[in-house]
Write a protein that holds these residues in place. Sequence first.
Motif, PDB file in Angstrom:
ATOM      1  N   SER A 536       0.829  -1.208   0.000  1.00 39.39           N
ATOM      2  CA  SER A 536       0.000   0.000   0.000  1.00 39.39           C
ATOM      3  C   SER A 536       0.860   1.253   0.000  1.00 39.39           C
ATOM      4  O   SER A 536       0.554   2.231  -0.701  1.00 39.39           O
ATOM      5  CB  SER A 536      -0.919  -0.010   1.227  1.00 39.39           C
ATOM      6  N   ALA A 537       1.956   1.256   0.779  1.00 37.19           N
ATOM      7  CA  ALA A 537       2.839   2.423   0.809  1.00 37.19           C
ATOM      8  C   ALA A 537       3.455   2.670  -0.561  1.00 37.19           C
ATOM      9  O   ALA A 537       3.566   3.828  -1.008  1.00 37.19           O
ATOM     10  CB  ALA A 537       3.924   2.219   1.856  1.00 37.19           C
ATOM     11  N   PHE A 538       3.847   1.600  -1.260  1.00 39.94           N
ATOM     12  CA  PHE A 538       4.418   1.758  -2.598  1.00 39.94           C
ATOM     13  C   PHE A 538       3.387   2.343  -3.559  1.00 39.94           C
ATOM     14  O   PHE A 538       3.687   3.281  -4.314  1.00 39.94           O
ATOM     15  CB  PHE A 538       4.900   0.403  -3.110  1.00 39.94           C
ATOM     16  N   LEU A 539       2.172   1.791  -3.555  1.00 44.96           N
ATOM     17  CA  LEU A 539       1.141   2.273  -4.481  1.00 44.96           C
ATOM     18  C   LEU A 539       0.726   3.702  -4.151  1.00 44.96           C
ATOM     19  O   LEU A 539       0.508   4.519  -5.057  1.00 44.96           O
ATOM     20  CB  LEU A 539      -0.064   1.332  -4.442  1.00 44.96           C
ATOM     21  N   ASN A 540       0.587   4.021  -2.881  1.00 41.22           N
ATOM     22  CA  ASN A 540       0.209   5.386  -2.500  1.00 41.22           C
ATOM     23  C   ASN A 540       1.276   6.386  -2.937  1.00 41.22           C
ATOM     24  O   ASN A 540       0.954   7.485  -3.396  1.00 41.22           O
ATOM     25  CB  ASN A 540       0.000   5.463  -0.986  1.00 41.22           C
ATOM     26  N   ARG A 541       2.539   6.028  -2.773  1.00 40.76           N
ATOM     27  CA  ARG A 541       3.601   6.930  -3.217  1.00 40.76           C
ATOM     28  C   ARG A 541       3.528   7.148  -4.722  1.00 40.76           C
ATOM     29  O   ARG A 541       3.678   8.280  -5.205  1.00 40.76           O
ATOM     30  CB  ARG A 541       4.965   6.364  -2.829  1.00 40.76           C
ATOM     31  N   LYS A 542       3.299   6.059  -5.501  1.00 39.94           N
ATOM     32  CA  LYS A 542       3.217   6.195  -6.946  1.00 39.94           C
ATOM     33  C   LYS A 542       2.078   7.120  -7.366  1.00 39.94           C
ATOM     34  O   LYS A 542       2.195   7.900  -8.306  1.00 39.94           O
ATOM     35  CB  LYS A 542       3.003   4.813  -7.583  1.00 39.94           C
ATOM     36  N   VAL A 543       0.970   7.018  -6.650  1.00 35.92           N
ATOM     37  CA  VAL A 543      -0.204   7.805  -7.035  1.00 35.92           C
ATOM     38  C   VAL A 543      -0.093   9.255  -6.564  1.00 35.92           C
ATOM     39  O   VAL A 543      -0.279  10.204  -7.335  1.00 35.92           O
ATOM     40  CB  VAL A 543      -1.484   7.153  -6.477  1.00 35.92           C
ATOM     41  N   PHE A 544       0.250   9.459  -5.309  1.00 34.78           N
ATOM     42  CA  PHE A 544       0.134  10.800  -4.718  1.00 34.78           C
ATOM     43  C   PHE A 544       1.400  11.642  -4.858  1.00 34.78           C
ATOM     44  O   PHE A 544       1.415  12.796  -4.421  1.00 34.78           O
ATOM     45  CB  PHE A 544      -0.269  10.684  -3.250  1.00 34.78           C
ATOM     46  N   THR A 545       2.458  11.093  -5.450  1.00 35.68           N
ATOM     47  CA  THR A 545       3.593  11.935  -5.824  1.00 35.68           C
ATOM     48  C   THR A 545       3.575  12.232  -7.316  1.00 35.68           C
ATOM     49  O   THR A 545       4.546  12.763  -7.858  1.00 35.68           O
ATOM     50  CB  THR A 545       4.916  11.239  -5.452  1.00 35.68           C
ATOM     51  N   ASN A 546       2.475  11.891  -7.958  1.00 36.07           N
ATOM     52  CA  ASN A 546       2.271  12.225  -9.363  1.00 36.07           C
ATOM     53  C   ASN A 546       2.302  13.744  -9.528  1.00 36.07           C
ATOM     54  O   ASN A 546       1.715  14.467  -8.730  1.00 36.07           O
ATOM     55  CB  ASN A 546       0.919  11.660  -9.822  1.00 36.07           C
ATOM     56  N   PRO A 547       3.017  14.250 -10.558  1.00 40.93           N
ATOM     57  CA  PRO A 547       3.065  15.715 -10.761  1.00 40.93           C
ATOM     58  C   PRO A 547       1.687  16.366 -10.822  1.00 40.93           C
ATOM     59  O   PRO A 547       1.519  17.521 -10.437  1.00 40.93           O
ATOM     60  CB  PRO A 547       3.803  15.857 -12.094  1.00 40.93           C
ATOM     61  N   LEU A 548       0.690  15.629 -11.282  1.00 47.31           N
ATOM     62  CA  LEU A 548      -0.655  16.185 -11.352  1.00 47.31           C
ATOM     63  C   LEU A 548      -1.188  16.573  -9.980  1.00 47.31           C
ATOM     64  O   LEU A 548      -1.953  17.537  -9.836  1.00 47.31           O
ATOM     65  CB  LEU A 548      -1.593  15.151 -12.003  1.00 47.31           C
ATOM     66  N   LEU A 549      -0.773  15.811  -8.946  1.00 43.83           N
ATOM     67  CA  LEU A 549      -1.267  16.068  -7.597  1.00 43.83           C
ATOM     68  C   LEU A 549      -0.300  16.913  -6.772  1.00 43.83           C
ATOM     69  O   LEU A 549      -0.540  17.144  -5.587  1.00 43.83           O
ATOM     70  CB  LEU A 549      -1.531  14.739  -6.877  1.00 43.83           C
ATOM     71  N   ASN A 550       0.774  17.342  -7.379  1.00 44.17           N
ATOM     72  CA  ASN A 550       1.746  18.165  -6.667  1.00 44.17           C
ATOM     73  C   ASN A 550       1.398  19.647  -6.794  1.00 44.17           C
ATOM     74  O   ASN A 550       2.241  20.489  -7.100  1.00 44.17           O
ATOM     75  CB  ASN A 550       3.153  17.890  -7.208  1.00 44.17           C
ATOM     76  N   GLN A 551       0.143  19.964  -6.576  1.00 42.99           N
ATOM     77  CA  GLN A 551      -0.357  21.327  -6.669  1.00 42.99           C
ATOM     78  C   GLN A 551      -1.642  21.429  -5.865  1.00 42.99           C
ATOM     79  O   GLN A 551      -2.202  20.421  -5.443  1.00 42.99           O
ATOM     80  CB  GLN A 551      -0.623  21.699  -8.136  1.00 42.99           C
ATOM     81  N   ALA A 552      -2.087  22.675  -5.658  1.00 45.31           N
ATOM     82  CA  ALA A 552      -3.334  22.890  -4.915  1.00 45.31           C
ATOM     83  C   ALA A 552      -4.513  22.673  -5.835  1.00 45.31           C
ATOM     84  O   ALA A 552      -4.783  23.482  -6.730  1.00 45.31           O
ATOM     85  CB  ALA A 552      -3.362  24.303  -4.335  1.00 45.31           C
ATOM     86  N   LEU A 553      -5.219  21.602  -5.642  1.00 45.41           N
ATOM     87  CA  LEU A 553      -6.382  21.311  -6.476  1.00 45.41           C
ATOM     88  C   LEU A 553      -7.594  22.073  -5.951  1.00 45.41           C
ATOM     89  O   LEU A 553      -7.783  22.193  -4.735  1.00 45.41           O
ATOM     90  CB  LEU A 553      -6.674  19.808  -6.478  1.00 45.41           C
ATOM     91  N   PRO A 554      -8.433  22.584  -6.825  1.00 47.39           N
ATOM     92  CA  PRO A 554      -9.635  23.310  -6.386  1.00 47.39           C
ATOM     93  C   PRO A 554     -10.631  22.383  -5.721  1.00 47.39           C
ATOM     94  O   PRO A 554     -10.627  21.169  -5.960  1.00 47.39           O
ATOM     95  CB  PRO A 554     -10.185  23.898  -7.681  1.00 47.39           C
ATOM     96  N   PHE A 555     -11.470  22.976  -4.890  1.00 47.95           N
ATOM     97  CA  PHE A 555     -12.508  22.179  -4.245  1.00 47.95           C
ATOM     98  C   PHE A 555     -13.555  21.746  -5.254  1.00 47.95           C
ATOM     99  O   PHE A 555     -14.003  20.610  -5.259  1.00 47.95           O
ATOM    100  CB  PHE A 555     -13.166  22.989  -3.119  1.00 47.95           C
TER     101      PHE A 555
END
Length: 644
Positions: A536-555
């Motif tokens: 789970s830690a490996f998959l979460n890192r792959k998903v949530f360190t994606n450049p797409l999520l490395n920014q403030a997403l709007p609500f």
Amino acid sequence: MISSDYVLELCNVFYSGQVEPGSCVQRVIGNIKTGVILKDVSMVVHSGEVLAVLGSKGSGKKALLDVISRRAQGPVRGQILLNNHPMSMCLFQQRCAYVTHKCDLLPGLTVEQTLYYTPTKVSGYTKRSKVKQVMADLALSQVSNRCTEDLTHSEYRRLMIGVQLIKDPVVLLLDEPTWDLDPLNTYLVVSILSNAAKKYGTAVVLTMEKPRSDVFPFLERVLYLCLGDVVYTGGTRQMLEYFNAIGFPCPQLENPLMYYLCLSTVDRRSRERFMESNHQIAALVDKFKIEGGVFRKGSTITGLSHNIEHGMHTNKIPLLIGKPGLFSTGWNIYMRLLIATLSFKRAGFRQIFLRLFLLPVFFFMLWIFYREMKDLQHTFISRSGLILNCLAGVYFVGIINTILMYPTYRTRYFQESQEGLYGGTLFLLTYNLVSIPFSFLTTLAASAIVYSLVGSFDSSMEYFYFSLVLWACYIFTEQQTMAILMIVKDNFTAAIASIYITAVCITLSSGILRSIKGLQDWLYYLTFATQVRYASAFLNRKVFTNPLLNQALPFDLRQNCTNMNLVDASLLSGVSNPYCRYANGLAFLTERYSRDPTDVIFSGILEEDLNIGVTFAFALGMIVFNMFMYLVPLPAFVKAKFRE
């Protein structure tokens, strides 16, 4: 024509064992009811003869076969001799065969394939010729290309016999081979056994509970048992002389086999009849001990008894001939597993769907459900749910596939291991050589379906690593379920146990359903001993360190989060916009995994190489653990569950 002279002889055999079923607890503590099952049993059967062991239920027929085959669980006294040599387990496994009442042949294999891939010392052209000969002898040639699951009851029984005849046994034991067969097929099976005994010089010993009169000519010898006592044993035709001489002539137009079976059965319809029949049988047992010696030793084959009496054959015929080679046996097991899986029959299609398509179908459903994810604040929860479903899907599909496919092979292994053909390590090795490549292909295909939702195809290695982690999870849960099935016979119970263990691990260790940082210390450290934590830690890192999520997403489409600090996750509590909970993917990971808000690196929890390495270490460790477990002798009460 008899090719060799063999004689199987029992001399004054006593056997004590369990006389009624006991519960699991009783077996563990040894508090089970035991008693004498066989009492002073003596008998002789020669090459080319068929001996029928007759008696009512509970008379000791099956116990007698278990004693001869050295499978009896209890003390045995007396002598069991083959050509004047003590019958050891090794001797029986190499020169004799046992057709049990229940035999589970592999679905997906044809009759010819079932016989050909039975491990024997011969191979190649010689074995193919032997297979064709056995099929002809058992009247199976016309159904040689029919799968085992499509056979009639009679054809299946004859194939069970063929699996043992292909080994050229000198003694063949059969437990109720005519049970539940119609009269025509009963006659067919017994006549085939008689012809095989004459043709191959095999001594055949079979049990029957309801003998018919039309099988009388095929039985050279008969043994009547009543509650473990011998009422009569000897030639079938001499039986009429013996009972006539002691005052029990068989009435005309009566079936002599059934008439004397009734005479040897305790009448339980009333207390008076029980006492009367019990005294009569006791008198018959005593009478035969005094006057039955000549009938017991007499041979029905001319010229054979002289050789037996002088022991002439014992020095001419080698007994131990060795076992099939390890490589040859492993190749036979592997090929029949592979052929059964790739069979273009109903069983084969079922296995192909389970092994290759079930997981991709589940991931395709995930893709349909998650494909409309928007790049908004809610995507953090949605993507976390996608990871959870990917892990749960791989784990639970692995359990389902194992529960639906493995027990058939496991049961066949337990039956063949009693014959000494191979051990558990070789069985697991061949099964894994078939199963693991299929699991790799199915996880590779399933990962391709959802990877576009969690990453990018710009890097093929990232996709490959994503697939490898899911593959390791599949292997682990498959091996975990196989370990449970080694000691649990009921498939449903094993499935529930494996699902429960997996669900608990996912709940505590994935960091998705519950934050790891919120666990008590003992639970937190316990998560390090579970595979799902690292996967789970490996998959979460792959998903949530994606450049797409490395920014403030709007609500949502109207409210954005541009005023949030993107670097320091500790400022999240002071955000002016309460709707924007996560500054970026790193902030989400901090909330789920970090026990110290100031520790951005999470003490190596999200270390990529460590997580993928440990994930695979769990899978390989489980494979090794299973192989080791199959080397350890199981308790008798566990093995008893798989004996039939």
